[in-house]
Design an enzyme around this catalytic site. Structure first.
Site, PDB file in Angstrom:
ATOM      1  N   TYR A 111       0.819  -1.214   0.000  1.00 53.83           N
ATOM      2  CA  TYR A 111       0.000   0.000   0.000  1.00 53.83           C
ATOM      3  C   TYR A 111       0.854   1.264   0.000  1.00 53.83           C
ATOM      4  O   TYR A 111       0.479   2.284  -0.603  1.00 53.83           O
ATOM      5  CB  TYR A 111      -0.954   0.002   1.190  1.00 53.83           C
ATOM      6  CG  TYR A 111      -0.323   0.262   2.541  1.00 53.83           C
ATOM      7  CD1 TYR A 111      -0.226   1.555   3.064  1.00 53.83           C
ATOM      8  CD2 TYR A 111       0.169  -0.792   3.312  1.00 53.83           C
ATOM      9  CE1 TYR A 111       0.352   1.795   4.300  1.00 53.83           C
ATOM     10  CE2 TYR A 111       0.742  -0.558   4.556  1.00 53.83           C
ATOM     11  CZ  TYR A 111       0.832   0.731   5.042  1.00 53.83           C
ATOM     12  OH  TYR A 111       1.417   0.957   6.272  1.00 53.83           O
ATOM     13  N   TYR A 131      -7.462  -9.798  11.699  1.00 53.75           N
ATOM     14  CA  TYR A 131      -8.050  -8.872  12.667  1.00 53.75           C
ATOM     15  C   TYR A 131      -9.574  -8.910  12.535  1.00 53.75           C
ATOM     16  O   TYR A 131     -10.196  -7.952  12.056  1.00 53.75           O
ATOM     17  CB  TYR A 131      -7.522  -7.444  12.458  1.00 53.75           C
ATOM     18  CG  TYR A 131      -6.032  -7.308  12.605  1.00 53.75           C
ATOM     19  CD1 TYR A 131      -5.372  -7.859  13.707  1.00 53.75           C
ATOM     20  CD2 TYR A 131      -5.272  -6.624  11.658  1.00 53.75           C
ATOM     21  CE1 TYR A 131      -3.992  -7.727  13.854  1.00 53.75           C
ATOM     22  CE2 TYR A 131      -3.893  -6.494  11.805  1.00 53.75           C
ATOM     23  CZ  TYR A 131      -3.266  -7.049  12.903  1.00 53.75           C
ATOM     24  OH  TYR A 131      -1.906  -6.926  13.049  1.00 53.75           O
ATOM     25  N   HIS A 183     -10.542  -5.039   8.605  1.00 56.13           N
ATOM     26  CA  HIS A 183      -9.251  -4.496   8.180  1.00 56.13           C
ATOM     27  C   HIS A 183      -8.387  -5.596   7.557  1.00 56.13           C
ATOM     28  O   HIS A 183      -7.799  -5.407   6.492  1.00 56.13           O
ATOM     29  CB  HIS A 183      -8.525  -3.840   9.355  1.00 56.13           C
ATOM     30  CG  HIS A 183      -7.363  -3.020   8.931  1.00 56.13           C
ATOM     31  ND1 HIS A 183      -7.502  -1.854   8.198  1.00 56.13           N
ATOM     32  CD2 HIS A 183      -6.026  -3.189   9.089  1.00 56.13           C
ATOM     33  CE1 HIS A 183      -6.305  -1.349   7.944  1.00 56.13           C
ATOM     34  NE2 HIS A 183      -5.395  -2.140   8.469  1.00 56.13           N
ATOM     35  N   LYS A 184      -8.325  -6.717   8.220  1.00 53.06           N
ATOM     36  CA  LYS A 184      -7.633  -7.900   7.699  1.00 53.06           C
ATOM     37  C   LYS A 184      -8.313  -9.145   8.259  1.00 53.06           C
ATOM     38  O   LYS A 184      -8.950  -9.088   9.316  1.00 53.06           O
ATOM     39  CB  LYS A 184      -6.150  -7.935   8.117  1.00 53.06           C
ATOM     40  CG  LYS A 184      -5.306  -6.774   7.644  1.00 53.06           C
ATOM     41  CD  LYS A 184      -3.853  -6.917   8.127  1.00 53.06           C
ATOM     42  CE  LYS A 184      -3.026  -5.690   7.759  1.00 53.06           C
ATOM     43  NZ  LYS A 184      -1.623  -5.817   8.213  1.00 53.06           N
ATOM     44  N   ASP A 229      -5.345  -3.540   3.019  1.00 52.23           N
ATOM     45  CA  ASP A 229      -4.189  -2.759   2.564  1.00 52.23           C
ATOM     46  C   ASP A 229      -3.806  -3.105   1.126  1.00 52.23           C
ATOM     47  O   ASP A 229      -3.303  -2.251   0.382  1.00 52.23           O
ATOM     48  CB  ASP A 229      -2.973  -3.007   3.459  1.00 52.23           C
ATOM     49  CG  ASP A 229      -3.088  -2.371   4.839  1.00 52.23           C
ATOM     50  OD1 ASP A 229      -3.955  -1.489   5.013  1.00 52.23           O
ATOM     51  OD2 ASP A 229      -2.314  -2.752   5.731  1.00 52.23           O
ATOM     52  N   ASP A 263      -7.559   3.617   8.765  1.00 47.39           N
ATOM     53  CA  ASP A 263      -6.644   3.414   7.638  1.00 47.39           C
ATOM     54  C   ASP A 263      -7.331   2.693   6.476  1.00 47.39           C
ATOM     55  O   ASP A 263      -7.092   2.983   5.303  1.00 47.39           O
ATOM     56  CB  ASP A 263      -5.431   2.563   8.054  1.00 47.39           C
ATOM     57  CG  ASP A 263      -4.899   2.834   9.437  1.00 47.39           C
ATOM     58  OD1 ASP A 263      -5.684   3.223  10.326  1.00 47.39           O
ATOM     59  OD2 ASP A 263      -3.697   2.636   9.657  1.00 47.39           O
TER      60      ASP A 263
END
Length: 404
Positions: free
Chosen positions: A70, A168, A164-165, A120, A175
């Site tokens: 990213y 996670y 987010h991921k 990301d 972000d």
């Protein structure tokens, strides 16, 4: 025979000497070429400095292995905008070089694993739209569609927010709005006839609602819907602190997503309102230098410092917001004050004109191993870097928006 041999040696020595002399001249000219003129705008001065340090974009920040990243995507995007402003092909080639080093002729992205569902990984895909438009090389379109497929199957919170991921679960970080949504919005605009804009808007609605702090008007770094993480408030799921760069990601996401939102879309005004409200709150914690602190609401706490990447992001977002009519004109003054602060306090220029951006936080996340607890001490304790990608890309973007 001896005379012939002697003549040959003399002739050979002459040409060798000429070559060496020519080589010296070229070296001297090359040394002169790398001196970066102070008469150039800051966007080009920074870009040329980066190219001088790293002839290939993939090598910036000295990663051990090249990867689809990213940060490099952010830098490449800033070179794309610089090319569009100047028409200088070397900036386009620098951007294209990164994509070509990471994407093979079939459109396969090097070291990219869709099953990781890492938001990301979407960000660098932004550069592929322009590359495909300009070159018509199908490999770029193939890669674009691969990234769109990730979003299609990306895991979500129960409220519909993209994780987010995968590692996670049930978490949204500020972000991630920048990483995923401008790409998503552009894909919808160009390849899906405007369908799914509601989903893009929903990401901002969920994240804003769940990270909003009523006392300051700012957004906290992250939210865990499951409330299982150690950093998460057991009632709200919110993380405990503000981080300037995460706020920078968010306002950049807003101004970039709005590039693609139809003017008559019912959620467009909501996005503009978020931008206005958050920008107003950010101005309240801007330091007199024009720069924002790493943890923006605690300027006087020991260890806190003026941080460059978040400040560059705010300058970009505010300047663009004014230019596009989303923000009142006074935010242009705020953006210029921020840029002035960066140049005066955090930019260093060496004898060859090479530009260096200092005091950029290397990175700050949540959870993981070793565990990141989102405390004030954690944010101020993360490493600071010079010429880190998180700062240099936004610096170029801000300089372009401000025509500095």
């Amino acid at each position: 025979m001896k005379n012939i041999t002697l003549i040959a040696i003399i002739v050979l020595s002459f040409f060798t000497s000429c070559k060496e002399e020519k080589k010296e001249v070229v070296t001297e000219e090359t040394q002169q070429e790398v001196k970066i003129s102070s008469s150039l705008k800051w966007s080009e001065r920074m870009a040329l400095s980066i190219m001088k340090r790293f002839p290939k974009a993939r090598d910036v920040d000295n990663h051990k292995t090249i990867n689809w990243n990213y940060k490099h995507g952010l830098l490449a995007l800033s070179f794309e905008k610089l090319y569009q402003e100047t028409g200088n092909e070397k900036y386009f080639e620098y951007e294209k070089g990164y994509a070509d080093d990471l994407i093979d002729s079939t459109g396969t992205i090097l070291n990219y694993d869709i099953e990781k569902y890492n938001i990301d990984n979407i960000n660098a895909g932004k550069i592929l739209f322009f590359l495909y438009e300009k070159t018509k090389d199908e490999k770029y379109l193939t890669a674009i569609k691969t990234l769109r497929k990730q979003l299609e199957n990306h895991p979500r919170t129960n409220s519909g927010g993209l994780w987010h991921k995968k590692i996670y679960p049930y978490q949204m970080w500020l972000d991630g709005l920048y990483m995923g949504q401008p790409f998503y919005a552009r894909y919808i605009a160009e390849y899906e006839d405007g369908k799914n804009f509601d989903d893009v808007a929903h990401q901002f609605e969920v994240c804003y609602k769940q990270t909003y702090d009523e006392k300051t008007g700012l957004l906290l770094h992250a939210w865990d819907e499951s409330k299982q993480m150690g950093w998460a408030d057991k009632t709200t799921g919110k993380s405990p602190n503000f981080w300037s760069r995460s706020l920078g990601w968010y306002v950049m996401a807003l101004v970039d997503v709005l590039d693609y939102f139809p003017e008559d879309h019912p959620k467009r005004q909501m996005l503009i309102q978020q931008l206005n409200d958050l920008s107003t709150a950010l101005v309240k914690v801007q330091d007199k230098s024009g720069i924002w602190y790493q943890v923006p609401n605690f300027p006087d706490r020991e260890g806190n410092y003026l941080e460059s990447s978040g400040t560059a992001m705010f300058a970009y977002a505010f300047a663009k917001g004014v230019r596009k009519g989303y923000l009142p004109s006074e935010f242009k003054d705020v953006a210029n004050k921020a840029f002035d602060g960066l140049v005066k306090e955090l930019v260093k220029v060496d004898d060859n004109g090479e530009v260096h951006l200092t005091q950029t936080c290397k990175g700050a996340g949540l959870g993981g191993n070793p565990y990141r607890d989102a405390s004030f001490e954690y944010y101020i304790g993360e490493a600071k870097r010079v010429n880190n990608l998180h700062g240099t890309g936004p610096f170029i973007l801000a300089a372009l928006e401000l025509n500095r």
